[in-house]
Design a protein around this motif. Structure first.
Motif, short mmCIF file in Angstrom:
data_model
loop_
_atom_site.label_atom_id
_atom_site.label_comp_id
_atom_site.label_asym_id
_atom_site.label_seq_id
_atom_site.Cartn_x
_atom_site.Cartn_y
_atom_site.Cartn_z
N VAL A 1 12.74 -4.64 2.45
CA VAL A 1 13.32 -5.98 2.48
C VAL A 1 14.48 -5.94 3.47
O VAL A 1 15.34 -5.06 3.39
N LEU A 2 14.50 -6.90 4.41
CA LEU A 2 15.56 -6.96 5.41
C LEU A 2 16.67 -7.90 4.95
O LEU A 2 16.47 -8.74 4.07
N SER A 3 17.83 -7.77 5.59
CA SER A 3 18.99 -8.56 5.19
C SER A 3 18.83 -10.05 5.50
O SER A 3 19.54 -10.88 4.94
N ASP A 4 17.86 -10.41 6.38
CA ASP A 4 17.62 -11.83 6.64
C ASP A 4 16.66 -12.46 5.64
O ASP A 4 16.29 -13.62 5.76
N GLY A 5 16.21 -11.66 4.66
CA GLY A 5 15.33 -12.18 3.61
C GLY A 5 13.86 -11.88 3.84
O GLY A 5 13.05 -12.03 2.91
N SER A 6 13.47 -11.48 5.04
CA SER A 6 12.06 -11.14 5.29
C SER A 6 11.72 -9.82 4.63
O SER A 6 12.58 -8.97 4.43
N ASN A 7 10.45 -9.66 4.27
CA ASN A 7 10.05 -8.43 3.58
C ASN A 7 8.71 -7.93 4.10
O ASN A 7 7.93 -8.68 4.69
N VAL A 8 8.46 -6.66 3.86
CA VAL A 8 7.21 -6.00 4.25
C VAL A 8 6.52 -5.55 2.96
O VAL A 8 7.11 -4.81 2.16
N GLU A 9 5.30 -6.00 2.76
CA GLU A 9 4.57 -5.65 1.54
C GLU A 9 4.18 -4.18 1.55
O GLU A 9 3.91 -3.59 2.59
N ASN A 10 4.14 -3.59 0.37
CA ASN A 10 3.74 -2.19 0.23
C ASN A 10 2.22 -2.10 0.21
O ASN A 10 1.57 -2.64 -0.69
N PRO A 11 1.59 -1.43 1.20
CA PRO A 11 0.12 -1.39 1.25
C PRO A 11 -0.52 -0.52 0.17
O PRO A 11 -1.69 -0.69 -0.14
N ARG A 12 0.19 0.46 -0.39
CA ARG A 12 -0.30 1.32 -1.48
C ARG A 12 -1.67 1.92 -1.14
O ARG A 12 -2.65 1.73 -1.86
N PHE A 13 -1.72 2.66 -0.05
CA PHE A 13 -2.99 3.22 0.40
C PHE A 13 -3.58 4.22 -0.59
O PHE A 13 -4.78 4.24 -0.81
N LEU A 14 -2.74 5.07 -1.18
CA LEU A 14 -3.24 6.07 -2.12
C LEU A 14 -3.80 5.41 -3.37
O LEU A 14 -4.86 5.82 -3.87
N LEU B 1 -11.13 12.11 2.64
CA LEU B 1 -10.50 10.98 1.95
C LEU B 1 -8.97 11.09 2.03
O LEU B 1 -8.28 10.10 2.27
N HIS B 2 -8.45 12.30 1.83
CA HIS B 2 -7.01 12.51 1.94
C HIS B 2 -6.53 12.26 3.36
O HIS B 2 -5.46 11.66 3.57
N ILE B 3 -7.31 12.71 4.35
CA ILE B 3 -6.94 12.51 5.75
C ILE B 3 -6.92 11.03 6.10
O ILE B 3 -6.03 10.55 6.82
N LYS B 4 -7.89 10.28 5.57
CA LYS B 4 -7.94 8.84 5.84
C LYS B 4 -6.70 8.13 5.29
O LYS B 4 -6.09 7.28 5.97
N VAL B 5 -6.30 8.48 4.06
CA VAL B 5 -5.10 7.89 3.47
C VAL B 5 -3.86 8.23 4.31
O VAL B 5 -3.02 7.37 4.60
N ALA B 6 -3.77 9.50 4.74
CA ALA B 6 -2.63 9.93 5.55
C ALA B 6 -2.60 9.18 6.89
O ALA B 6 -1.53 8.78 7.36
N ASN B 7 -3.78 9.00 7.50
CA ASN B 7 -3.84 8.28 8.79
C ASN B 7 -3.47 6.81 8.63
O ASN B 7 -2.77 6.25 9.48
#
Length: 388
Positions: free
Chosen positions: A211-224, A258-264
């Protein structure tokens, strides 16, 4: 000002070259383990350390006894002792655990510390004249996008983007069944970037990635988390197979992929987010979090690792530096508790996601309030005024 950057490209060795590189990795791993044991025995006997230079001298003598060491270039062999020295340094400075014996899965790369072609003065012993001639190192670029490696030959590399700067060294890395060439490049800082905004505060989290100080935010993709069901199914199938069989090896490779794909996926996401911030803001203020202490909480450890806060800050730091900006780490004390409007401390549990100040009536998202406080502390530290 000069900075170091890495460029990673996939390379396509043939079957014989892959077997040779696998053999080289095995030799380097054995050298690392042998050097580690030698240092331990030497300390127990003499109560003093065994230096890298002494280990290199011993390796030179070992080449006369073990001809297998002569089948590979000397640079990756000597670089083994640099890794061991760095592992001990990290241990004594509290950044890592005590160095341990490397298993097959733990040693995956070869580093050629010198790269390219260099002009050298060579004196002729008979005539006494000094001539200048080109000396090619163990690793250098060939024609038609090929990488030349001594005692291995020419390997095609997919240069999907151009290399900017002078290549100082190259690392050959094995990742599953694929091989990559990582070029370490020295280049000048880009000082022509025109930043749209002076500064921002960034508060990283689990519910929202940032979350940035101007109020904008980045959603957590939760790849794992998204791949967890596939991973559990694949690992359960692997556990039922006979270890060492052909089917077990095939299934192990599937789990690895599968682990490599998540890491990438995570790496790609972090690169894009950090690049955007480094191009937009001249000063980026973040909390100096002690992630190693935070992951001791078993309920949050997996989510913290999946978010990749540490990798995000490292990428953001060098990208800001490369673009002429700066990443500043701020002490995280009470950034979530203090009110960003009046400064009064409003204590709240971690589960409370909304900041409500009874003194001034401010109601904000908890992470947004923290991001504003982070930016304020950073601006005060540099004596800057906030941008409107």
């Amino acid at each position: 000002m000069l900075v170091r950057m890495n460029y990673k490209y996939e390379m396509f060795p043939n079957k014989d070259q892959m077997e040779t590189m696998n053999c080289w990795l095995s030799i380097c791993r054995q050298q690392y383990n042998s050097a580690l044991l030698d240092k331990q025995r030497f300390y127990q006997k003499n109560k003093t350390g065994l230096s890298r230079h002494e280990l290199q001298k011993q390796q030179t003598k070992d080449k006369q006894t073990f001809p297998l060491l002569k089948t590979m270039p000397s640079q990756p062999l000597q670089e083994v002792f640099f890794r061991l020295e760095e592992a001990y340094k990290n241990f004594f400075e509290g950044r890592a655990r005590y160095p341990k014996i490397k298993k097959h899965k733990d040693y995956q790369s070869l580093t050629f510390t010198q790269f390219g072609v260099e002009k050298r003065k060579v004196k002729n012993k008979k005539t006494g004249k000094v001539n200048v001639r080109d000396v090619r190192y163990a690793a250098s670029l060939g024609e038609n996008n090929h990488l030349l490696i001594s005692k291995l030959g020419s390997i095609y590399v997919n240069f999907h983007r151009s290399i900017e700067g002078k290549v100082k060294q190259v690392t050959i890395k094995r990742q599953g069944h694929r091989w990559f060439a990582i070029f370490s490049v020295e280049r000048h800082v880009n000082e022509t970037v025109d930043f749209p905004v002076q500064s921002t505060g960034v508060d990283v989290g689990i519910h929202k990635f940032a979350v940035l100080s101007d109020g904008s935010n980045v959603e957590n993709p939760r790849f794992l988390l998204k791949t967890e069901k596939k991973l559990k199914r694949a690992q359960k199938k692997l556990s039922r197979m006979k270890q060492g069989s052909n089917n077990w090896k095939k299934q192990r490779l599937k789990v690895q992929q599968l682990h490599i794909k998540v890491a990438n996926q995570r790496r790609d996401f972090l690169h894009k987010r950090s690049y955007h911030l480094s191009k937009t803001y001249k000063f980026v203020f973040v909390e100096d979090l002690k992630i190693r202490n935070m992951v001791k909480n078993r309920h949050l450890a997996k989510s913290i690792y999946d978010a990749g806060w540490g990798a995000f800050c490292r990428k953001l730091e060098y990208k800001c530096k490369n673009n002429g900006g700066e990443l500043v780490r701020i002490k995280p004390h009470y950034t979530s508790q203090d009110c960003s409007s009046c400064g009064k401390r409003v204590k709240k549990a971690l589960s409370v996601r909304t900041h409500v100040c009874k003194s001034c009536g401010t109601v904000l998202d908890r992470d947004h309030n923290a991001a504003i406080n982070i930016e304020k502390v950073g601006l005060d530290l540099y004596g800057l005024s906030p941008t409107l």
